[in-house]
Design a protein around this motif. Structure first.
Motif, PDB file in Angstrom:
ATOM      1  N   LEU A 131       0.829  -1.208   0.000  1.00  0.00           N
ATOM      2  CA  LEU A 131       0.000   0.000   0.000  1.00  0.00           C
ATOM      3  C   LEU A 131       0.863   1.258   0.000  1.00  0.00           C
ATOM      4  O   LEU A 131       0.547   2.239  -0.686  1.00  0.00           O
ATOM      5  CB  LEU A 131      -0.924   0.001   1.213  1.00  0.00           C
ATOM      6  N   ALA A 132       1.977   1.223   0.735  1.00  0.00           N
ATOM      7  CA  ALA A 132       2.899   2.363   0.730  1.00  0.00           C
ATOM      8  C   ALA A 132       3.503   2.558  -0.659  1.00  0.00           C
ATOM      9  O   ALA A 132       3.703   3.688  -1.114  1.00  0.00           O
ATOM     10  CB  ALA A 132       4.003   2.150   1.759  1.00  0.00           C
ATOM     11  N   GLY A 133       3.780   1.439  -1.339  1.00  0.00           N
ATOM     12  CA  GLY A 133       4.345   1.535  -2.682  1.00  0.00           C
ATOM     13  C   GLY A 133       3.364   2.126  -3.672  1.00  0.00           C
ATOM     14  O   GLY A 133       3.724   3.002  -4.474  1.00  0.00           O
ATOM     15  N   VAL A 134       2.119   1.653  -3.634  1.00  0.00           N
ATOM     16  CA  VAL A 134       1.102   2.169  -4.547  1.00  0.00           C
ATOM     17  C   VAL A 134       0.871   3.656  -4.292  1.00  0.00           C
ATOM     18  O   VAL A 134       0.859   4.466  -5.221  1.00  0.00           O
ATOM     19  CB  VAL A 134      -0.219   1.379  -4.393  1.00  0.00           C
ATOM     20  N   THR A 135       0.702   4.023  -3.024  1.00  0.00           N
ATOM     21  CA  THR A 135       0.447   5.427  -2.684  1.00  0.00           C
ATOM     22  C   THR A 135       1.706   6.272  -2.818  1.00  0.00           C
ATOM     23  O   THR A 135       1.627   7.493  -2.977  1.00  0.00           O
ATOM     24  CB  THR A 135      -0.098   5.523  -1.245  1.00  0.00           C
ATOM     25  N   GLY A 136       2.860   5.615  -2.788  1.00  0.00           N
ATOM     26  CA  GLY A 136       4.126   6.344  -2.832  1.00  0.00           C
ATOM     27  C   GLY A 136       4.390   7.086  -4.117  1.00  0.00           C
ATOM     28  O   GLY A 136       5.345   7.861  -4.198  1.00  0.00           O
ATOM     29  N   SER A 137       3.551   6.878  -5.134  1.00  0.00           N
ATOM     30  CA  SER A 137       3.727   7.642  -6.372  1.00  0.00           C
ATOM     31  C   SER A 137       3.573   9.140  -6.120  1.00  0.00           C
ATOM     32  O   SER A 137       3.920   9.946  -6.976  1.00  0.00           O
ATOM     33  CB  SER A 137       2.733   7.182  -7.435  1.00  0.00           C
ATOM     34  N   MET A 217      -8.396   5.909  -5.771  1.00  0.00           N
ATOM     35  CA  MET A 217      -8.256   5.689  -4.332  1.00  0.00           C
ATOM     36  C   MET A 217      -8.658   4.264  -3.970  1.00  0.00           C
ATOM     37  O   MET A 217      -7.950   3.571  -3.233  1.00  0.00           O
ATOM     38  CB  MET A 217      -9.118   6.698  -3.569  1.00  0.00           C
ATOM     39  N   ALA A 218      -9.799   3.809  -4.487  1.00  0.00           N
ATOM     40  CA  ALA A 218     -10.230   2.440  -4.214  1.00  0.00           C
ATOM     41  C   ALA A 218      -9.256   1.431  -4.820  1.00  0.00           C
ATOM     42  O   ALA A 218      -8.963   0.383  -4.226  1.00  0.00           O
ATOM     43  CB  ALA A 218     -11.638   2.220  -4.767  1.00  0.00           C
ATOM     44  N   SER A 219      -8.733   1.758  -6.002  1.00  0.00           N
ATOM     45  CA  SER A 219      -7.806   0.852  -6.683  1.00  0.00           C
ATOM     46  C   SER A 219      -6.533   0.633  -5.882  1.00  0.00           C
ATOM     47  O   SER A 219      -5.935  -0.450  -5.933  1.00  0.00           O
ATOM     48  CB  SER A 219      -7.448   1.397  -8.063  1.00  0.00           C
ATOM     49  N   SER A 220      -6.092   1.661  -5.162  1.00  0.00           N
ATOM     50  CA  SER A 220      -4.847   1.524  -4.412  1.00  0.00           C
ATOM     51  C   SER A 220      -4.938   0.394  -3.394  1.00  0.00           C
ATOM     52  O   SER A 220      -3.981  -0.377  -3.214  1.00  0.00           O
ATOM     53  CB  SER A 220      -4.498   2.844  -3.715  1.00  0.00           C
ATOM     54  N   VAL A 221      -6.088   0.252  -2.743  1.00  0.00           N
ATOM     55  CA  VAL A 221      -6.282  -0.836  -1.781  1.00  0.00           C
ATOM     56  C   VAL A 221      -6.379  -2.174  -2.507  1.00  0.00           C
ATOM     57  O   VAL A 221      -5.764  -3.173  -2.092  1.00  0.00           O
ATOM     58  CB  VAL A 221      -7.547  -0.588  -0.934  1.00  0.00           C
ATOM     59  N   VAL A 222      -7.113  -2.199  -3.617  1.00  0.00           N
ATOM     60  CA  VAL A 222      -7.266  -3.438  -4.384  1.00  0.00           C
ATOM     61  C   VAL A 222      -5.920  -3.913  -4.927  1.00  0.00           C
ATOM     62  O   VAL A 222      -5.571  -5.100  -4.824  1.00  0.00           O
ATOM     63  CB  VAL A 222      -8.268  -3.236  -5.542  1.00  0.00           C
ATOM     64  N   LEU A 223      -5.136  -3.004  -5.476  1.00  0.00           N
ATOM     65  CA  LEU A 223      -3.833  -3.382  -6.033  1.00  0.00           C
ATOM     66  C   LEU A 223      -2.890  -3.861  -4.940  1.00  0.00           C
ATOM     67  O   LEU A 223      -2.121  -4.806  -5.145  1.00  0.00           O
ATOM     68  CB  LEU A 223      -3.217  -2.201  -6.784  1.00  0.00           C
TER      69      LEU A 223
END
Length: 526
Positions: A131-137, A217-223
């Motif tokens: 999750l940190a990686g996805v949001t880290g963009s 935002m929802a995709s970040s959790v799914v990914l």
């Protein structure tokens, strides 16, 4: 072992052609210069052939106009600066990055990632890093050099494979780059390019930087969940064979975790996870500052009679949403300055503009590309090639009467294929948007939906493209822990993530589409 090595060898050979073809592609700047020249020559040929199309919206005939004329050359000269200055992504990306630069330069982003990763339990470590990686963009490309060595150190600290930790971080940060819990610099960048493409059909159309935010935002959790599932069911089996070879002395993967810290090449893994009480205090004050900023923002957005009230009292028409690039930049600026003042990384007024200046230096390569891309887009528009191509392409798709899931899947796969050779997302979207956006607009598909399809096809294949500069970077990190790691080793661990995210993300989008949930504020998905 021999069978596994043969499998890696076949995988490497199957992707070698991608690397060879990609090496023949020029730098994106020259690519757009060449394409601009092609548009000029092609416009003359198509005009001579009488190529045109009828606009289905108003029945007006649109013919290709040659640029290979005295008037065309004069327009290229007189409008060159205007093309560049008014290129939609230019101002947006610079504005947002001015704020992000302060949050990054003060050490806020680095500290936040370290605190989150270091304090989470071993049970939730994989998901937290994903999750940190996805949001880290939100930290742009800096996320790679911040999170990858940090994740490797965190996995090693709990007795797991450091290689697996590095792959989880790389897979989430790179393959999940186009999704995030937060608004990132990518949002206004892609929105500006989408706007330029949409205006080939409707000159007043504007794609908002938050057009995809709800789904993103929802995709970040799914990914993050998909990456976690793949890591814990598939990759963990592959990484087991690395454990014996991971040298405890060779695991000191260093990174650009230097904002507000003193890190050198001899730093060990434990130091990468270290954070101070001052940094925690800075993060807490930053959260309070963010809460205060959001309170003011939503009061101005929602309270009747506010000076920022939208036309007719409609919050979606407020400039705080319609022109959200500045509020995004201000939010990062507020939390970055707060963190810097509390921790001492900002001690004088001069520090803030200096941090902003460094971000502009980092944007220089993008700005150079934008100059050539802006001319290409302008020539494409002047010649009417984009409009004619979009109308004819839409006619073909309409006659084919493809189910929407097949049409959307085709767009995603097309983008994924291009991404093997053009790894710059902004360059690729600048190339594809003038055709895809107007073509699908004619079929009744909004630019915001097309933009989201691009995002889903673009980032998942980043981690298996040998053309990505971070492909080699991650391989270097792996070799610090597993000296025998090669391209096949990296591909064997990234390919499952790429396939799972490409398929899983698309299926999640189709569920979202079927339910009719808005993509973003005031942006219906259908």
């Amino acid at each position: 072992m021999a069978d596994k090595q043969r499998e890696e060898g076949r995988l490497v050979r199957s992707l070698q052609w991608v690397e060879r073809i990609g090496n023949y592609l020029p730098h994106p700047f020259w690519l757009f210069v060449i394409l601009a020249g092609v548009v000029i020559a092609l416009s003359a040929v198509l005009e001579a052939l009488g190529v045109g199309a009828q606009n289905p919206a108003d029945g007006e005939q649109i013919d290709v106009q040659s640029l290979l004329t005295p008037d065309g050359f004069q327009q290229m000269i007189t409008d060159a600066v205007q093309n560049f200055v008014e290129f939609p992504p230019l101002g947006l990306i610079i504005t947002v990055m001015l704020g992000v630069a302060v949050a990054e330069g003060s050490g806020l982003i680095s500290a936040a990632i370290r605190v989150i990763v270091a304090r989470v339990s071993a049970r939730w470590l994989t998901f937290t890093i994903a999750l940190a990686g996805v949001t880290g963009s939100v930290a742009s490309d800096a996320i790679y050099v911040i999170l990858i060595p940090l994740a490797a150190a965190a996995f090693k600290a709990v007795g797991r494979s450091a290689v697996l930790g590095a792959i989880v971080a790389f897979g989430a940060a790179s393959a999940g780059y186009n999704a995030s819990l937060l608004i990132t610099a990518t949002d206004p960048l892609l929105a500006g390019i989408s706007t330029a493409g949409a205006q080939l059909i409707d000159e007043d159309y504007v794609v908002s930087p938050v057009a995809n935010y709800f789904f993103s935002m929802a995709s970040s959790v799914v990914l993050a969940l998909i990456v976690t599932l793949v890591a814990e069911t598939v990759l963990v089996r592959i990484s087991d064979r690395f454990r014996a070879a991971e040298d405890a002395e060779g695991g000191a993967a260093t990174a650009v975790l230097t904002a507000g810290r003193d890190i050198d090449a001899d730093t060990d893994d434990a130091a990468l996870l270290h954070y101070s009480a001052t940094e925690v205090r800075g993060l807490l004050w930053s959260l309070l500052a963010l809460a205060g900023f959001l309170a003011v923002y939503f009061c101005l957005l929602l309270i009747p009679g506010s000076p920022m009230e939208g036309e007719g009292g409609n919050a979606l028409e407020s400039p705080l949403l319609a022109d959200i690039a500045l509020p995004i930049a201000l939010a990062f600026l507020v939390v970055g300055i707060t963190y810097g003042l509390v921790t001492g990384t900002i001690t004088k007024f001069q520090d803030v503009p200096e941090m902003m200046g460094r971000s502009i230096k980092e944007l220089a390569p993008i700005i150079v590309i934008f100059f050539a891309a802006a001319q290409f887009i302008a020539y494409f528009s002047w010649s009417n090639i984009g409009s004619v191509l979009a109308i004819n392409g839409a006619d073909l798709l309409e006659q084919a009467d493809l189910p929407v899931i097949v049409l959307f899947a085709g767009v995603v796969l097309l983008v994924a294929g291009f991404n093997f050779f053009i790894t710059s997302g902004s360059a690729q979207w600048t190339l594809m948007a003038p055709v895809l956006v107007p073509m699908l607009m004619i079929l009744g598909i909004d630019p915001e939906v097309t933009q989201m399809l691009f995002r889903m096809g673009d980032s998942p294949t980043n981690i298996i493209s040998p053309m990505s500069p971070y492909f080699a970077l991650v391989l270097g990190y792996l070799q610090r822990y597993y000296p025998r790691a090669g391209i096949g080793t990296l591909l064997s661990m990234t390919l499952p993530i790429a396939i799972a995210l490409l398929v899983g993300w698309f299926l999640f989008f189709m569920l979202w589409y079927a339910l009719g949930i808005p993509l973003g504020p005031g942006v219906p998905v259908r």
